[in-house]
Design a protein around this motif. Structure first.
Motif, PDB file in Angstrom:
ATOM      1  N   ILE A 130       0.862  -1.177   0.000  1.00 38.25           N
ATOM      2  CA  ILE A 130       0.000   0.000   0.000  1.00 38.25           C
ATOM      3  C   ILE A 130       0.899   1.227   0.000  1.00 38.25           C
ATOM      4  N   TRP A 131       0.604   2.121  -0.946  1.00 35.40           N
ATOM      5  CA  TRP A 131       1.379   3.345  -1.122  1.00 35.40           C
ATOM      6  C   TRP A 131       0.469   4.560  -1.053  1.00 35.40           C
ATOM      7  N   ASP A 132       0.901   5.581  -0.343  1.00 35.00           N
ATOM      8  CA  ASP A 132       0.240   6.884  -0.317  1.00 35.00           C
ATOM      9  C   ASP A 132       1.118   7.872  -1.053  1.00 35.00           C
ATOM     10  N   ALA A 133       0.488   8.793  -1.779  1.00 35.66           N
ATOM     11  CA  ALA A 133       1.241   9.838  -2.469  1.00 35.66           C
ATOM     12  C   ALA A 133       0.574  11.187  -2.237  1.00 35.66           C
ATOM     13  N   VAL A 134       1.396  12.209  -2.168  1.00 37.46           N
ATOM     14  CA  VAL A 134       0.919  13.583  -2.082  1.00 37.46           C
ATOM     15  C   VAL A 134       1.459  14.306  -3.306  1.00 37.46           C
ATOM     16  N   VAL A 135       0.550  14.949  -4.045  1.00 39.06           N
ATOM     17  CA  VAL A 135       0.931  15.739  -5.215  1.00 39.06           C
ATOM     18  C   VAL A 135       0.815  17.204  -4.831  1.00 39.06           C
ATOM     19  N   THR A 136       1.887  17.961  -5.090  1.00 41.08           N
ATOM     20  CA  THR A 136       1.926  19.370  -4.708  1.00 41.08           C
ATOM     21  C   THR A 136       2.340  20.247  -5.878  1.00 41.08           C
ATOM     22  N   ASP A 137       2.016  21.530  -5.751  1.00 42.23           N
ATOM     23  CA  ASP A 137       2.517  22.553  -6.661  1.00 42.23           C
ATOM     24  C   ASP A 137       3.985  22.755  -6.295  1.00 42.23           C
ATOM     25  N   GLU A 138       4.876  22.561  -7.260  1.00 43.21           N
ATOM     26  CA  GLU A 138       6.313  22.667  -6.985  1.00 43.21           C
ATOM     27  C   GLU A 138       6.691  24.048  -6.461  1.00 43.21           C
ATOM     28  N   ALA A 139       6.083  25.110  -6.991  1.00 42.09           N
ATOM     29  CA  ALA A 139       6.465  26.474  -6.618  1.00 42.09           C
ATOM     30  C   ALA A 139       6.011  26.844  -5.205  1.00 42.09           C
ATOM     31  N   SER A 140       4.774  26.546  -4.870  1.00 38.64           N
ATOM     32  CA  SER A 140       4.223  26.996  -3.588  1.00 38.64           C
ATOM     33  C   SER A 140       4.217  25.928  -2.508  1.00 38.64           C
ATOM     34  N   GLY A 141       4.306  24.654  -2.906  1.00 42.85           N
ATOM     35  CA  GLY A 141       4.194  23.565  -1.944  1.00 42.85           C
ATOM     36  C   GLY A 141       2.758  23.222  -1.596  1.00 42.85           C
ATOM     37  N   GLN A 142       1.783  23.925  -2.189  1.00 42.98           N
ATOM     38  CA  GLN A 142       0.364  23.664  -1.917  1.00 42.98           C
ATOM     39  C   GLN A 142       0.005  22.240  -2.296  1.00 42.98           C
ATOM     40  N   ARG A 143      -0.695  21.565  -1.406  1.00 41.28           N
ATOM     41  CA  ARG A 143      -1.183  20.212  -1.692  1.00 41.28           C
ATOM     42  C   ARG A 143      -2.318  20.292  -2.702  1.00 41.28           C
ATOM     43  N   LEU A 144      -2.194  19.509  -3.763  1.00 45.27           N
ATOM     44  CA  LEU A 144      -3.214  19.478  -4.802  1.00 45.27           C
ATOM     45  C   LEU A 144      -4.003  18.178  -4.792  1.00 45.27           C
ATOM     46  N   ALA A 145      -3.392  17.082  -4.343  1.00 44.80           N
ATOM     47  CA  ALA A 145      -4.092  15.799  -4.341  1.00 44.80           C
ATOM     48  C   ALA A 145      -3.457  14.845  -3.335  1.00 44.80           C
ATOM     49  N   LEU A 146      -4.327  13.998  -2.772  1.00 48.19           N
ATOM     50  CA  LEU A 146      -3.905  12.885  -1.938  1.00 48.19           C
ATOM     51  C   LEU A 146      -4.307  11.625  -2.679  1.00 48.19           C
ATOM     52  N   PHE A 147      -3.429  10.646  -2.704  1.00 46.39           N
ATOM     53  CA  PHE A 147      -3.622   9.455  -3.527  1.00 46.39           C
ATOM     54  C   PHE A 147      -3.218   8.240  -2.715  1.00 46.39           C
ATOM     55  N   ARG A 148      -3.961   7.138  -2.866  1.00 45.88           N
ATOM     56  CA  ARG A 148      -3.598   5.866  -2.231  1.00 45.88           C
ATOM     57  C   ARG A 148      -3.863   4.740  -3.212  1.00 45.88           C
ATOM     58  N   CYS A 149      -2.944   3.781  -3.256  1.00 48.85           N
ATOM     59  CA  CYS A 149      -3.165   2.607  -4.094  1.00 48.85           C
ATOM     60  C   CYS A 149      -2.704   1.350  -3.362  1.00 48.85           C
ATOM     61  N   THR A 150      -3.345   0.251  -3.739  1.00 48.46           N
ATOM     62  CA  THR A 150      -2.980  -1.068  -3.238  1.00 48.46           C
ATOM     63  C   THR A 150      -2.471  -1.875  -4.424  1.00 48.46           C
ATOM     64  N   GLN A 151      -1.302  -2.472  -4.254  1.00 50.67           N
ATOM     65  CA  GLN A 151      -0.679  -3.273  -5.306  1.00 50.67           C
ATOM     66  C   GLN A 151      -0.638  -4.731  -4.859  1.00 50.67           C
ATOM     67  N   MET A 152      -0.972  -5.636  -5.798  1.00 55.21           N
ATOM     68  CA  MET A 152      -0.848  -7.060  -5.541  1.00 55.21           C
ATOM     69  C   MET A 152       0.478  -7.528  -6.130  1.00 55.21           C
ATOM     70  N   VAL A 153       1.273  -8.198  -5.324  1.00 54.23           N
ATOM     71  CA  VAL A 153       2.562  -8.725  -5.763  1.00 54.23           C
ATOM     72  C   VAL A 153       2.299 -10.006  -6.556  1.00 54.23           C
ATOM     73  N   LEU A 154       2.912 -10.119  -7.731  1.00 58.23           N
ATOM     74  CA  LEU A 154       2.738 -11.283  -8.595  1.00 58.23           C
ATOM     75  C   LEU A 154       3.946 -12.205  -8.452  1.00 58.23           C
ATOM     76  N   TRP A 155       3.653 -13.480  -8.204  1.00 54.94           N
ATOM     77  CA  TRP A 155       4.678 -14.511  -8.007  1.00 54.94           C
ATOM     78  C   TRP A 155       4.629 -15.520  -9.133  1.00 54.94           C
ATOM     79  N   PRO A 156       5.743 -16.211  -9.394  1.00 58.90           N
ATOM     80  CA  PRO A 156       5.717 -17.279 -10.406  1.00 58.90           C
ATOM     81  C   PRO A 156       4.706 -18.352 -10.016  1.00 58.90           C
ATOM     82  N   ARG A 157       4.071 -18.917 -11.019  1.00 60.68           N
ATOM     83  CA  ARG A 157       3.124 -20.020 -10.754  1.00 60.68           C
ATOM     84  C   ARG A 157       3.910 -21.293 -10.516  1.00 60.68           C
ATOM     85  N   PRO A 158       3.432 -22.123  -9.552  1.00 59.58           N
ATOM     86  CA  PRO A 158       4.166 -23.371  -9.262  1.00 59.58           C
ATOM     87  C   PRO A 158       4.053 -24.370 -10.398  1.00 59.58           C
TER      88      PRO A 158
END
Length: 143
Positions: A115-143
């Protein structure tokens, strides 16, 4: 103990995305450390919606690519890859010129999911523009 894959550098991450959507959007990965990845995107006219404001999909592309690259760099040994199974964004503001910054931070680095959280900001002002979260499933070789 969490560690980074030794075969993925910032340069390699940027090359991997060069011919796809990250390259098309001008995304640049800038700093990779354990538990975090930073990136930036210079806003171009093509990133704007018909109403003249920054298109939500441009912000999501930056945040999702940053989190995805971070996940790839933190895959457990022996894992093949990953896939996104959920993502969510909250938009707090907008800009129409300049550059965006994104910082992805690991919240959970498990054997089967990340699980990853990200914050997107305006580079010049530092103002927060978006909050983002994603869940990733790890893929393993099949037996």
């Amino acid at each position: 103990m969490t560690k980074l894959r030794s075969d993925l550098t910032i340069e390699k991450l940027n090359l991997l995305g060069h011919d796809g959507l990250p390259g098309l959007f001008g995304l640049e990965m800038t700093e990779l450390v354990v538990g975090s990845l930073r990136s930036r995107m210079l806003i171009e006219r093509t990133h704007l919606a018909p109403n003249g404001y920054l298109h939500a999909a441009a912000i999501v592309a930056l945040a999702d690519t940053t989190c995805g690259n971070a996940c790839m760099a933190h895959l457990p040994e022996g894992a093949l890859s990953f896939t996104t199974i959920e993502l969510k964004s909250n938009f707090l503001g907008t800009i129409t010129q300049g550059a965006l910054r994104c910082e992805a931070l690991a919240q959970h680095l498990g054997r089967n999911t990340q699980i990853w959280d990200a914050v997107v900001t305006d580079e010049a002002s530092g103002q927060r523009l978006a909050l983002f979260r994603c869940t990733q499933m790890v893929l393993w070789p099949r037996p």
